[in-house]
Scaffold this motif. Structure first.
Motif, PDB file in Angstrom:
ATOM      1  N   VAL A   1       1.473  -0.423 -10.918  1.00  0.00           N
ATOM      2  CA  VAL A   1       1.366  -0.196  -9.431  1.00  0.00           C
ATOM      3  C   VAL A   1       0.185  -0.971  -8.990  1.00  0.00           C
ATOM      4  O   VAL A   1      -0.853  -0.654  -9.433  1.00  0.00           O
ATOM      5  CB  VAL A   1       1.656   1.034  -8.999  1.00  0.00           C
ATOM      6  N   HIS A   2       0.255  -1.901  -7.974  1.00  0.00           N
ATOM      7  CA  HIS A   2      -1.021  -2.576  -7.532  1.00  0.00           C
ATOM      8  C   HIS A   2      -0.745  -2.602  -5.945  1.00  0.00           C
ATOM      9  O   HIS A   2       0.222  -3.119  -5.451  1.00  0.00           O
ATOM     10  CB  HIS A   2      -0.938  -3.773  -8.053  1.00  0.00           C
ATOM     11  N   LEU A   3      -1.619  -2.298  -5.277  1.00  0.00           N
ATOM     12  CA  LEU A   3      -1.800  -2.135  -3.637  1.00  0.00           C
ATOM     13  C   LEU A   3      -2.983  -2.866  -3.137  1.00  0.00           C
ATOM     14  O   LEU A   3      -4.121  -2.868  -3.795  1.00  0.00           O
ATOM     15  CB  LEU A   3      -1.705  -0.705  -3.051  1.00  0.00           C
ATOM     16  N   VAL A   4      -2.910  -3.871  -2.284  1.00  0.00           N
ATOM     17  CA  VAL A   4      -3.957  -4.495  -1.748  1.00  0.00           C
ATOM     18  C   VAL A   4      -3.856  -4.615  -0.380  1.00  0.00           C
ATOM     19  O   VAL A   4      -3.077  -4.968   0.316  1.00  0.00           O
ATOM     20  CB  VAL A   4      -3.867  -5.852  -2.332  1.00  0.00           C
ATOM     21  N   GLU A   5      -5.052  -3.885   0.346  1.00  0.00           N
ATOM     22  CA  GLU A   5      -5.229  -3.965   1.792  1.00  0.00           C
ATOM     23  C   GLU A   5      -5.976  -5.176   2.399  1.00  0.00           C
ATOM     24  O   GLU A   5      -6.671  -5.586   1.469  1.00  0.00           O
ATOM     25  CB  GLU A   5      -5.788  -2.767   2.317  1.00  0.00           C
ATOM     26  N   SER A   6      -5.396  -5.639   3.441  1.00  0.00           N
ATOM     27  CA  SER A   6      -6.197  -6.553   4.221  1.00  0.00           C
ATOM     28  C   SER A   6      -6.216  -6.346   5.626  1.00  0.00           C
ATOM     29  O   SER A   6      -5.524  -5.522   6.102  1.00  0.00           O
ATOM     30  CB  SER A   6      -5.821  -7.988   3.839  1.00  0.00           C
ATOM     31  N   GLY A   7      -7.119  -7.313   6.346  1.00  0.00           N
ATOM     32  CA  GLY A   7      -7.363  -7.020   7.773  1.00  0.00           C
ATOM     33  C   GLY A   7      -8.375  -6.289   8.485  1.00  0.00           C
ATOM     34  O   GLY A   7      -8.213  -6.189   9.954  1.00  0.00           O
ATOM     35  N   GLY A   8      -9.170  -5.650   7.744  1.00  0.00           N
ATOM     36  CA  GLY A   8     -10.098  -4.848   8.305  1.00  0.00           C
ATOM     37  C   GLY A   8     -11.236  -5.826   8.996  1.00  0.00           C
ATOM     38  O   GLY A   8     -11.092  -7.021   8.946  1.00  0.00           O
ATOM     39  N   GLY A   9     -12.180  -5.219   9.761  1.00  0.00           N
ATOM     40  CA  GLY A   9     -13.239  -5.969  10.184  1.00  0.00           C
ATOM     41  C   GLY A   9     -14.038  -5.257  11.303  1.00  0.00           C
ATOM     42  O   GLY A   9     -13.800  -3.871  11.321  1.00  0.00           O
ATOM     43  N   LEU A  10     -14.675  -5.986  12.230  1.00  0.00           N
ATOM     44  CA  LEU A  10     -15.595  -5.504  13.219  1.00  0.00           C
ATOM     45  C   LEU A  10     -14.827  -5.662  14.378  1.00  0.00           C
ATOM     46  O   LEU A  10     -14.382  -6.734  14.912  1.00  0.00           O
ATOM     47  CB  LEU A  10     -16.900  -6.280  13.145  1.00  0.00           C
ATOM     48  N   VAL A  11     -14.781  -4.770  15.234  1.00  0.00           N
ATOM     49  CA  VAL A  11     -13.985  -4.657  16.581  1.00  0.00           C
ATOM     50  C   VAL A  11     -14.835  -4.034  17.454  1.00  0.00           C
ATOM     51  O   VAL A  11     -15.335  -2.773  17.282  1.00  0.00           O
ATOM     52  CB  VAL A  11     -12.779  -4.673  16.493  1.00  0.00           C
ATOM     53  N   GLN A  12     -14.955  -4.420  18.891  1.00  0.00           N
ATOM     54  CA  GLN A  12     -15.422  -3.723  19.773  1.00  0.00           C
ATOM     55  C   GLN A  12     -14.693  -2.231  20.375  1.00  0.00           C
ATOM     56  O   GLN A  12     -13.244  -2.284  20.242  1.00  0.00           O
ATOM     57  CB  GLN A  12     -15.655  -4.570  20.986  1.00  0.00           C
ATOM     58  N   PRO A  13     -15.194  -1.314  20.883  1.00  0.00           N
ATOM     59  CA  PRO A  13     -14.299   0.018  21.391  1.00  0.00           C
ATOM     60  C   PRO A  13     -13.386  -0.738  22.133  1.00  0.00           C
ATOM     61  O   PRO A  13     -13.595  -1.592  23.104  1.00  0.00           O
ATOM     62  CB  PRO A  13     -15.439   0.737  21.829  1.00  0.00           C
ATOM     63  N   GLY A  14     -11.953  -0.275  22.137  1.00  0.00           N
ATOM     64  CA  GLY A  14     -10.993  -0.538  22.980  1.00  0.00           C
ATOM     65  C   GLY A  14     -10.221  -1.735  22.459  1.00  0.00           C
ATOM     66  O   GLY A  14      -9.051  -2.147  22.863  1.00  0.00           O
ATOM     67  N   GLY A  15     -10.695  -2.473  21.209  1.00  0.00           N
ATOM     68  CA  GLY A  15     -10.048  -3.427  20.467  1.00  0.00           C
ATOM     69  C   GLY A  15      -8.842  -3.099  19.612  1.00  0.00           C
ATOM     70  O   GLY A  15      -8.768  -1.771  19.537  1.00  0.00           O
ATOM     71  N   SER A  16      -8.275  -4.146  18.951  1.00  0.00           N
ATOM     72  CA  SER A  16      -7.199  -3.808  18.044  1.00  0.00           C
ATOM     73  C   SER A  16      -7.600  -4.431  16.702  1.00  0.00           C
ATOM     74  O   SER A  16      -8.108  -5.566  16.619  1.00  0.00           O
ATOM     75  CB  SER A  16      -5.859  -4.267  18.713  1.00  0.00           C
ATOM     76  N   LEU A  17      -6.723  -4.103  15.801  1.00  0.00           N
ATOM     77  CA  LEU A  17      -6.772  -4.587  14.451  1.00  0.00           C
ATOM     78  C   LEU A  17      -5.430  -4.464  13.843  1.00  0.00           C
ATOM     79  O   LEU A  17      -4.871  -3.171  14.074  1.00  0.00           O
ATOM     80  CB  LEU A  17      -8.029  -3.966  13.645  1.00  0.00           C
ATOM     81  N   SER A  18      -4.942  -5.078  12.831  1.00  0.00           N
ATOM     82  CA  SER A  18      -3.846  -4.723  12.187  1.00  0.00           C
ATOM     83  C   SER A  18      -4.066  -5.109  10.819  1.00  0.00           C
ATOM     84  O   SER A  18      -4.523  -5.932  10.183  1.00  0.00           O
ATOM     85  CB  SER A  18      -2.725  -6.133  12.740  1.00  0.00           C
ATOM     86  N   LEU A  19      -3.729  -3.948  10.207  1.00  0.00           N
ATOM     87  CA  LEU A  19      -3.898  -3.919   8.670  1.00  0.00           C
ATOM     88  C   LEU A  19      -2.630  -3.964   7.893  1.00  0.00           C
ATOM     89  O   LEU A  19      -1.696  -3.780   8.355  1.00  0.00           O
ATOM     90  CB  LEU A  19      -4.446  -2.408   8.094  1.00  0.00           C
ATOM     91  N   SER A  20      -2.862  -4.655   6.922  1.00  0.00           N
ATOM     92  CA  SER A  20      -1.493  -5.046   5.814  1.00  0.00           C
ATOM     93  C   SER A  20      -1.902  -4.356   4.527  1.00  0.00           C
ATOM     94  O   SER A  20      -3.044  -4.244   3.999  1.00  0.00           O
ATOM     95  CB  SER A  20      -1.524  -6.349   5.845  1.00  0.00           C
TER      96      SER A  20
ATOM     97  N   MET B   1       5.619  -4.770   1.995  1.00  0.00           N
ATOM     98  CA  MET B   1       4.560  -4.666   2.692  1.00  0.00           C
ATOM     99  C   MET B   1       4.611  -3.439   3.473  1.00  0.00           C
ATOM    100  O   MET B   1       5.625  -3.076   4.153  1.00  0.00           O
ATOM    101  CB  MET B   1       4.492  -6.028   3.738  1.00  0.00           C
ATOM    102  N   ALA B   2       3.265  -3.066   3.663  1.00  0.00           N
ATOM    103  CA  ALA B   2       3.116  -1.892   4.792  1.00  0.00           C
ATOM    104  C   ALA B   2       2.223  -2.051   5.789  1.00  0.00           C
ATOM    105  O   ALA B   2       0.901  -3.275   5.491  1.00  0.00           O
ATOM    106  CB  ALA B   2       2.607  -0.602   4.245  1.00  0.00           C
ATOM    107  N   TYR B   3       2.207  -1.919   7.170  1.00  0.00           N
ATOM    108  CA  TYR B   3       1.253  -2.089   7.922  1.00  0.00           C
ATOM    109  C   TYR B   3       0.698  -1.054   8.882  1.00  0.00           C
ATOM    110  O   TYR B   3       1.327   0.115   8.873  1.00  0.00           O
ATOM    111  CB  TYR B   3       1.791  -3.199   8.986  1.00  0.00           C
ATOM    112  N   LEU B   4      -0.115  -1.387   9.341  1.00  0.00           N
ATOM    113  CA  LEU B   4      -0.914  -0.313  10.294  1.00  0.00           C
ATOM    114  C   LEU B   4      -1.529  -1.070  11.476  1.00  0.00           C
ATOM    115  O   LEU B   4      -2.780  -1.693  11.203  1.00  0.00           O
ATOM    116  CB  LEU B   4      -2.224   0.550   9.855  1.00  0.00           C
ATOM    117  N   GLN B   5      -0.841  -0.882  12.497  1.00  0.00           N
ATOM    118  CA  GLN B   5      -1.406  -1.560  14.024  1.00  0.00           C
ATOM    119  C   GLN B   5      -2.242  -0.501  14.628  1.00  0.00           C
ATOM    120  O   GLN B   5      -1.684   0.583  14.986  1.00  0.00           O
ATOM    121  CB  GLN B   5      -0.272  -1.965  14.835  1.00  0.00           C
ATOM    122  N   MET B   6      -3.421  -1.020  15.024  1.00  0.00           N
ATOM    123  CA  MET B   6      -4.481  -0.002  15.654  1.00  0.00           C
ATOM    124  C   MET B   6      -4.960  -0.363  16.938  1.00  0.00           C
ATOM    125  O   MET B   6      -5.523  -1.620  16.934  1.00  0.00           O
ATOM    126  CB  MET B   6      -5.690   0.195  14.549  1.00  0.00           C
ATOM    127  N   ASP B   7      -4.554  -0.040  17.678  1.00  0.00           N
ATOM    128  CA  ASP B   7      -4.839  -0.400  19.383  1.00  0.00           C
ATOM    129  C   ASP B   7      -6.089   0.709  19.900  1.00  0.00           C
ATOM    130  O   ASP B   7      -5.872   1.964  19.434  1.00  0.00           O
ATOM    131  CB  ASP B   7      -3.754  -0.387  20.102  1.00  0.00           C
TER     132      ASP B   7
END
Length: 115
Positions: free
Chosen positions: A1-20, A77-83
């Motif tokens: 079993v292998h899981l690989v996350e992506s999509g992180g980074g630096l964002v300002q407060p109030g911003g959004s990121l989408s993780l995969s 794929m699994a996702y996490l939308q962060m707003d």
């Protein structure tokens, strides 16, 4: 079993990121998926979960209304939308799957919320 996350980074407060999270090595559609996070000096925390078919989701209170977990079984794929991100959301985020009595984890992706 292998899981690989992506999509992180630096964002300002109030911003959004989408993780995969890309998953291989198991019958993806048969298993619930979860996202966890761990901030420095804190224990790993369950953030969100989604049932194998995607029909049921749950969230820790601190992210309800701001984060959305989803999945695409055809793409494995699994996702996490962060707003509306807050500085307290800063952490390493991990996707995870429990197979029988064992939890499998990805390597994690760093999310930093800062101005």
């Amino acid at each position: 079993v292998h899981l690989v996350e992506s999509g992180g980074g630096l964002v300002q407060p109030g911003g959004s990121l989408s993780l995969s999270c890309a998953v291989s090595g198991l019958a993806f559609s048969a298993y619930d998926m979860k996202w966890y996070r761990q901030a420095p000096g804190h224990e790993r925390e369950l953030v969100a979960g989604i049932s194998n078919g995607g029909g049921r989701t749950n969230y820790v209170d601190s992210v309800k209304g701001r984060f959305t977990i989803s999945r695409d079984n055809a793409k494995r794929m699994a996702y996490l939308q962060m707003d509306s991100l807050k500085p307290e959301d800063t952490a390493v985020y991990y996707c995870s799957v429990r197979v029988v009595l064992r939890n499998y984890w990805g390597q994690g992706t760093q999310v930093t919320v800062s101005s």
